[in-house]
Scaffold this active site. Structure first.
Site, PDB file in Angstrom:
ATOM      1  N   ASP A  43      35.517  39.750  29.697  1.00 52.32           N
ATOM      2  CA  ASP A  43      36.773  39.579  29.154  1.00 52.32           C
ATOM      3  C   ASP A  43      36.589  39.564  27.463  1.00 52.32           C
ATOM      4  O   ASP A  43      35.243  39.336  27.072  1.00 52.32           O
ATOM      5  CB  ASP A  43      37.576  38.409  29.716  1.00 52.32           C
ATOM      6  CG  ASP A  43      39.263  38.683  29.444  1.00 52.32           C
ATOM      7  OD1 ASP A  43      39.633  38.718  28.352  1.00 52.32           O
ATOM      8  OD2 ASP A  43      39.754  38.691  30.632  1.00 52.32           O
ATOM      9  N   HIS A  64      48.686  47.584  34.456  1.00 50.84           N
ATOM     10  CA  HIS A  64      50.028  47.462  33.874  1.00 50.84           C
ATOM     11  C   HIS A  64      50.401  46.912  32.460  1.00 50.84           C
ATOM     12  O   HIS A  64      51.303  47.278  31.915  1.00 50.84           O
ATOM     13  CB  HIS A  64      50.875  46.443  34.894  1.00 50.84           C
ATOM     14  CG  HIS A  64      50.444  44.990  34.611  1.00 50.84           C
ATOM     15  ND1 HIS A  64      50.318  44.202  35.648  1.00 50.84           N
ATOM     16  CD2 HIS A  64      50.251  44.221  33.631  1.00 50.84           C
ATOM     17  CE1 HIS A  64      49.949  43.173  35.020  1.00 50.84           C
ATOM     18  NE2 HIS A  64      49.870  42.845  33.862  1.00 50.84           N
TER      19      HIS A  64
HETATM   20  C1  SAM Z   1      47.114  40.072  32.884  1.00 50.40           C
HETATM   21  S1  SAM Z   1      45.560  39.263  32.160  1.00 50.40           S
HETATM   22  C2  SAM Z   1      44.886  39.209  34.036  1.00 50.40           C
HETATM   23  C3  SAM Z   1      43.711  38.498  34.325  1.00 50.40           C
HETATM   24  C4  SAM Z   1      43.097  38.411  35.310  1.00 50.40           C
HETATM   25  N1  SAM Z   1      42.440  39.668  36.023  1.00 50.40           N
HETATM   26  C5  SAM Z   1      44.076  37.854  36.347  1.00 50.40           C
HETATM   27  O1  SAM Z   1      44.480  38.609  37.149  1.00 50.40           O
HETATM   28  O2  SAM Z   1      44.366  36.618  36.600  1.00 50.40           O
HETATM   29  C6  SAM Z   1      44.672  40.573  31.593  1.00 50.40           C
HETATM   30  C7  SAM Z   1      43.527  40.251  31.174  1.00 50.40           C
HETATM   31  O3  SAM Z   1      42.799  41.280  30.215  1.00 50.40           O
HETATM   32  C8  SAM Z   1      41.998  40.904  29.250  1.00 50.40           C
HETATM   33  N2  SAM Z   1      41.968  42.189  28.353  1.00 50.40           N
HETATM   34  C9  SAM Z   1      42.756  42.432  27.417  1.00 50.40           C
HETATM   35  N3  SAM Z   1      42.163  43.401  26.720  1.00 50.40           N
HETATM   36  C10 SAM Z   1      40.773  43.435  27.197  1.00 50.40           C
HETATM   37  C11 SAM Z   1      39.881  44.373  26.719  1.00 50.40           C
HETATM   38  N4  SAM Z   1      39.646  45.015  25.763  1.00 50.40           N
HETATM   39  N5  SAM Z   1      38.610  43.933  27.287  1.00 50.40           N
HETATM   40  C12 SAM Z   1      38.463  43.135  28.406  1.00 50.40           C
HETATM   41  N6  SAM Z   1      39.476  42.422  28.728  1.00 50.40           N
HETATM   42  C13 SAM Z   1      40.674  42.551  28.083  1.00 50.40           C
HETATM   43  C14 SAM Z   1      42.992  39.921  28.807  1.00 50.40           C
HETATM   44  O4  SAM Z   1      42.283  38.955  28.090  1.00 50.40           O
HETATM   45  C15 SAM Z   1      43.413  39.076  30.023  1.00 50.40           C
HETATM   46  O5  SAM Z   1      42.505  38.354  30.566  1.00 50.40           O
HETATM   47  C1  LIG Z   2      51.376  39.919  35.356  1.00 43.48           C
HETATM   48  O1  LIG Z   2      50.760  40.226  34.363  1.00 43.48           O
HETATM   49  C2  LIG Z   2      51.422  39.924  32.952  1.00 43.48           C
HETATM   50  C3  LIG Z   2      52.587  39.051  33.004  1.00 43.48           C
HETATM   51  C4  LIG Z   2      52.947  39.001  31.734  1.00 43.48           C
HETATM   52  C5  LIG Z   2      54.356  38.036  31.633  1.00 43.48           C
HETATM   53  O2  LIG Z   2      55.061  38.360  30.624  1.00 43.48           O
HETATM   54  C6  LIG Z   2      56.229  37.815  30.278  1.00 43.48           C
HETATM   55  C7  LIG Z   2      56.783  38.293  29.043  1.00 43.48           C
HETATM   56  C8  LIG Z   2      58.099  37.715  28.907  1.00 43.48           C
HETATM   57  O3  LIG Z   2      58.791  37.971  27.602  1.00 43.48           O
HETATM   58  C9  LIG Z   2      58.713  37.010  29.691  1.00 43.48           C
HETATM   59  C10 LIG Z   2      58.109  36.653  30.980  1.00 43.48           C
HETATM   60  O4  LIG Z   2      58.557  35.664  31.932  1.00 43.48           O
HETATM   61  C11 LIG Z   2      56.746  36.948  31.258  1.00 43.48           C
HETATM   62  C12 LIG Z   2      56.103  36.732  32.564  1.00 43.48           C
HETATM   63  O5  LIG Z   2      56.489  35.996  33.371  1.00 43.48           O
HETATM   64  C13 LIG Z   2      54.837  37.460  32.597  1.00 43.48           C
HETATM   65  O6  LIG Z   2      54.199  37.287  33.685  1.00 43.48           O
HETATM   66  C14 LIG Z   2      52.385  39.445  30.669  1.00 43.48           C
HETATM   67  C15 LIG Z   2      51.280  40.102  30.773  1.00 43.48           C
HETATM   68  O7  LIG Z   2      50.576  40.578  29.748  1.00 43.48           O
HETATM   69  C16 LIG Z   2      50.882  40.296  28.452  1.00 43.48           C
HETATM   70  C17 LIG Z   2      50.867  40.606  32.122  1.00 43.48           C
HETATM   71  O8  LIG Z   2      49.633  41.220  32.122  1.00 43.48           O
END
Ligand code: SAM
Ligand SMILES: COc1cc(-c2oc3cc(O)cc(O)c3c(=O)c2O)cc(OC)c1O
Length: 310
Positions: A223, A261
């Protein structure tokens, strides 16, 4: 005198009026849930010796409530009872208890959704949601950039407080999904693997669960540096700070949970090509495991729009 057409038109107007009030006031519930969490209401109800807690005991046990505001608590509770988070027990003289959904607001519930509610109500997120029409008018790639002038990830790198809210929200979902992944229904996916990289693996909740369930599998979390911080792995768990678009460590398998996503189709193709370079061929057991929300086709009526697929 009203004719049948007028009555129909009136009914429709009343329906529309009712519906529009639902929309106008839809902001109230999430802000009341945030308020209840921050006041500690679910935890106070949970820790009470009796499952039903009287209003006076509840008010007396809220740690940060200003006594001059005590009379507002029944109004807050009424909204949350109406929304199914708490039960109201009139016979016992204004008592409250937690419902099943209400339990998900507890600090120490293993499946707590509390941090997701707090993230969704964070001012940074709220400012993003009100910027959508501006975003549709400008040429920036995300509403987050329209609202805050930088990408979500750059903002997180510079604002540890907000980043903490986001990482906690993700961690809460990962706790739930980890239990499922290592259960009989999914564990076959990992059997026989000797190494796995959880790309964008956040704070490592999923990788840790996999490492514990499969001691002969090396589990690596990749990450961004601000997320990895000074986390140190132990045994068969390792943390690596870096960008998935630069280099993904070699392994038998790659896990992408809630990653694709966030990115455009072009970025996803770039990322999936990087993944392919880091794993053996399919014939030799290489695999990319994707956990995402899958949308139904555009023609569906939306009633089952969101499905969790593994
Ligand atoms: C939506 S979160 C999902 C985290 C984890 N996989 C989960 O499901 O709980 C997306 C993750 O991608 C990481 N991320 C974003 N850009 C990245 C990059 N260029 N390289 C590695 N990780 C990255 C973010 O820091 C974050 O932890
Ligand atoms: C599930 O993965 C992601 C979720 C979110 C995200 O972002 C928002 C943004 C917002 O304006 C209102 C919201 O309630 C939420 C959420 O509930 C939510 O889960 C954002 C992410 O990346 C930026 C995610 O990958």
């Amino acid at each position: 005198m009203l004719n049948n057409n007028d009555i129909c038109a009136n009914d429709q107007l009343i329906q529309a009026e009712v519906q529009s009030w639902d929309y106008v006031l839809s902001y109230v519930l999430p802000s009341c849930i945030k308020c209840a969490i921050e006041l500690g209401i679910p935890d106070v109800l949970h820790k009470n010796a009796n499952p039903i807690m009287s209003l006076s005991d509840l008010v007396a046990n809220l740690p940060n409530l200003n006594p001059s505001k005590a009379s507002f608590i029944p109004i807050l509770m009424r909204i949350l009872v109406h929304s199914g988070l708490f039960n109201y027990h009139q016979q016992q003289g204004d008592g409250y208890s937690l419902t099943g959904v209400g339990r998900l607001l507890l600090e120490d519930d293993p499946f707590s959704k509390r941090s997701f509610f707090l993230f969704a109500e964070h001012p940074v997120v709220l400012n993003t949601t009100v910027s959508v029409s501006n975003w549709l008018r400008d040429d920036l790639p995300t509403a987050f950039e329209t609202a805050h002038g930088k990408s979500h990830w750059d903002y997180c790198a510079e604002e540890p407080e907000f980043s903490g809210f986001f990482d906690n929200a993700m961690t809460s979902d990962s706790r739930l999904i980890s239990n499922l992944l290592i259960s009989d229904c999914c564990k076959g996916v990992f059997e026989g693997l000797t190494s796995l990289v959880d790309v964008g693996g956040g704070t490592g909740t999923v990788a840790m669960a996999i490492a514990n369930a499969f001691p002969s599998l090396k589990s690596i979390v990749l990450d961004l540096p601000h997320v990895i911080g000074d986390r140190k792995g132990t045994g068969n768990l390792e943390f690596i700070a870096g960008s998935m678009f630069d280099k993904i460590p070699h392994a038998n398998a790659i896990l992408l949970k809630w990653i694709l996503h966030n990115w455009s189709d072009q970025d996803c193709v770039k990322l999936l090509k990087k993944c392919k370079e880091s794993i053996p061929s399919k014939e030799k057991g290489g695999k990319v495991i994707i956990i995402e929300i899958v949308m139904e086709d555009n023609n569906s009526n939306g009633s089952n729009l969101f499905k969790h697929n593994t």
